[in-house]
Design a protein around this motif. Sequence first.
Motif, short mmCIF file in Angstrom:
data_model
loop_
_atom_site.label_atom_id
_atom_site.label_comp_id
_atom_site.label_asym_id
_atom_site.label_seq_id
_atom_site.Cartn_x
_atom_site.Cartn_y
_atom_site.Cartn_z
N LEU A 275 0.81 -1.22 0.00
CA LEU A 275 0.00 0.00 0.00
C LEU A 275 0.84 1.27 0.00
O LEU A 275 0.48 2.26 -0.64
N ARG A 276 1.97 1.27 0.72
CA ARG A 276 2.72 2.50 0.97
C ARG A 276 3.03 3.31 -0.30
O ARG A 276 2.77 4.51 -0.34
N PRO A 277 3.60 2.71 -1.36
CA PRO A 277 3.91 3.53 -2.55
C PRO A 277 2.67 3.99 -3.30
O PRO A 277 2.77 4.81 -4.21
N GLU B 158 -8.18 6.95 6.21
CA GLU B 158 -7.42 8.19 6.39
C GLU B 158 -6.22 8.03 7.32
O GLU B 158 -5.86 8.94 8.06
N VAL B 159 -5.59 6.87 7.28
CA VAL B 159 -4.32 6.70 7.99
C VAL B 159 -3.23 7.19 7.05
O VAL B 159 -3.15 6.75 5.93
N ASP B 160 -2.40 8.11 7.50
CA ASP B 160 -1.41 8.69 6.59
C ASP B 160 -0.14 7.84 6.51
O ASP B 160 0.05 6.87 7.24
N ARG B 161 0.73 8.24 5.58
CA ARG B 161 1.96 7.50 5.33
C ARG B 161 2.83 7.39 6.58
O ARG B 161 3.46 6.36 6.82
N ARG B 162 2.86 8.44 7.38
CA ARG B 162 3.71 8.42 8.57
C ARG B 162 3.27 7.32 9.52
O ARG B 162 4.10 6.58 10.06
N ARG C 43 3.91 1.72 11.69
CA ARG C 43 3.40 0.36 11.83
C ARG C 43 4.33 -0.65 11.17
O ARG C 43 4.58 -1.73 11.73
N ILE C 44 4.86 -0.30 10.00
CA ILE C 44 5.80 -1.18 9.30
C ILE C 44 7.05 -1.40 10.15
O ILE C 44 7.53 -2.53 10.30
#
Length: 420
Positions: A130-132, A159-163, A168-169
Amino acid sequence: MHKERALLVIVDNHSFGAWTLEEIVHEMEELVSACQAEVIDKIICHIDRFSPAYLIGKGKVEEVAQFCAQNKVDTVVLSCDLKGSQQRNLEEACKVKTIDRTQLILDIFARRAKSMEGKMQVELAQLEYLRPRLVGKGIELSRLGGGIGTLGPGETKLEVDRRRIDQRITRLKQDLKEVTSNRSVTRKKRQEQGIPLVSLVGYTNAGKSTLVNFLTDAQQRTQDGLFTTLDSVSRQYALPNHQKIVVSDTVGFMHDLPHHLIEAFKATLEEVQYSDLLLHVIDVSHPNFQNLYQAVQDVLKELKAEDKPTIVVLNKIDKLEDLTIVGPLQSSFEDAIAISAKTGENIDQLLARIEKKLSSLLVEIDVMIPITRMDLINRAHQDGQVYLIKYYNDAIYLRALVSPKLAGLLRKVAQPFAQE
């Protein structure tokens, strides 16, 4: 329960290699079926180069959109990976959910993961995918639950943002490092005991779990379908010569398996690297089994385990109509044995082959042991193969095949004797 109606879009860009178009279509249909969805039709797109906007040509996009409008399609599934912008553009054009092959596989993984480790690995793979794709408006993060439906351990609020995803990763990777560390401790203990590790590898649905169940009564879930077993399992087993081994089942492989999936499952798959012997299980009833074999070899190469001692296990001979092909099949591989894990046919031959392969890990000893060390004599019976034993007033003569560790203990307490 209502099954989602899926339209398959097979993208033929002349990169199938040894695989035929029919085989690609069949595997995609099996993947959709594993997600409990129904393939209502398929559209083949022959293209020379990908469209930056839609991956496929605009004419095909209009054809897909028209079909979706007329046939109540819930999901469009593409056989190639999509960029985030291509996915959004296709969804806007077709007015239905659009996913790619990787999302489909992730959805199956999400459904199959039962253990805490399996769920962590799936969630990591979902987030890495999902990230990219978090650009512009972004993809709805409920997609973390998988491609078809919303089931899965990685389900997250919108609406969880990349940060927050990065955090979490990072946390998941730290937790999986602990898993790797725990595995390392277990592995060291096993190695100190001189117990060899035998790992089963193979294409998904080759019958690995059925074989583990037959040998060890592991009660792994089995059924005819892709990625039925996702959580790895290890069980101790005593060979007919009494040598103890650990039999380890692994997640099934697949051709063109997304790289980040392999990365996410490194904690599990690294056990293959530390194996003393691999059993490469092949479904010989599959018409394309040679390509399945090569796909697994490619993954083993990526894991740097392609040179491990290996026995090729030609499984599911009970499903063959012509058994005369079994002999030539075995001869086509360097070291192969044909079996049926379902019926148990030729399992004894497989065990004899495993014993032969692992014999180099055992040591033959010829010692006189004090009568007070019956504990070591019992271990020789339990963990090794006793050839000859004679009891005297104050000592026991022992000739046996045992692990190097046990051989060292026996020699340490042995007393001199005159050979008869």
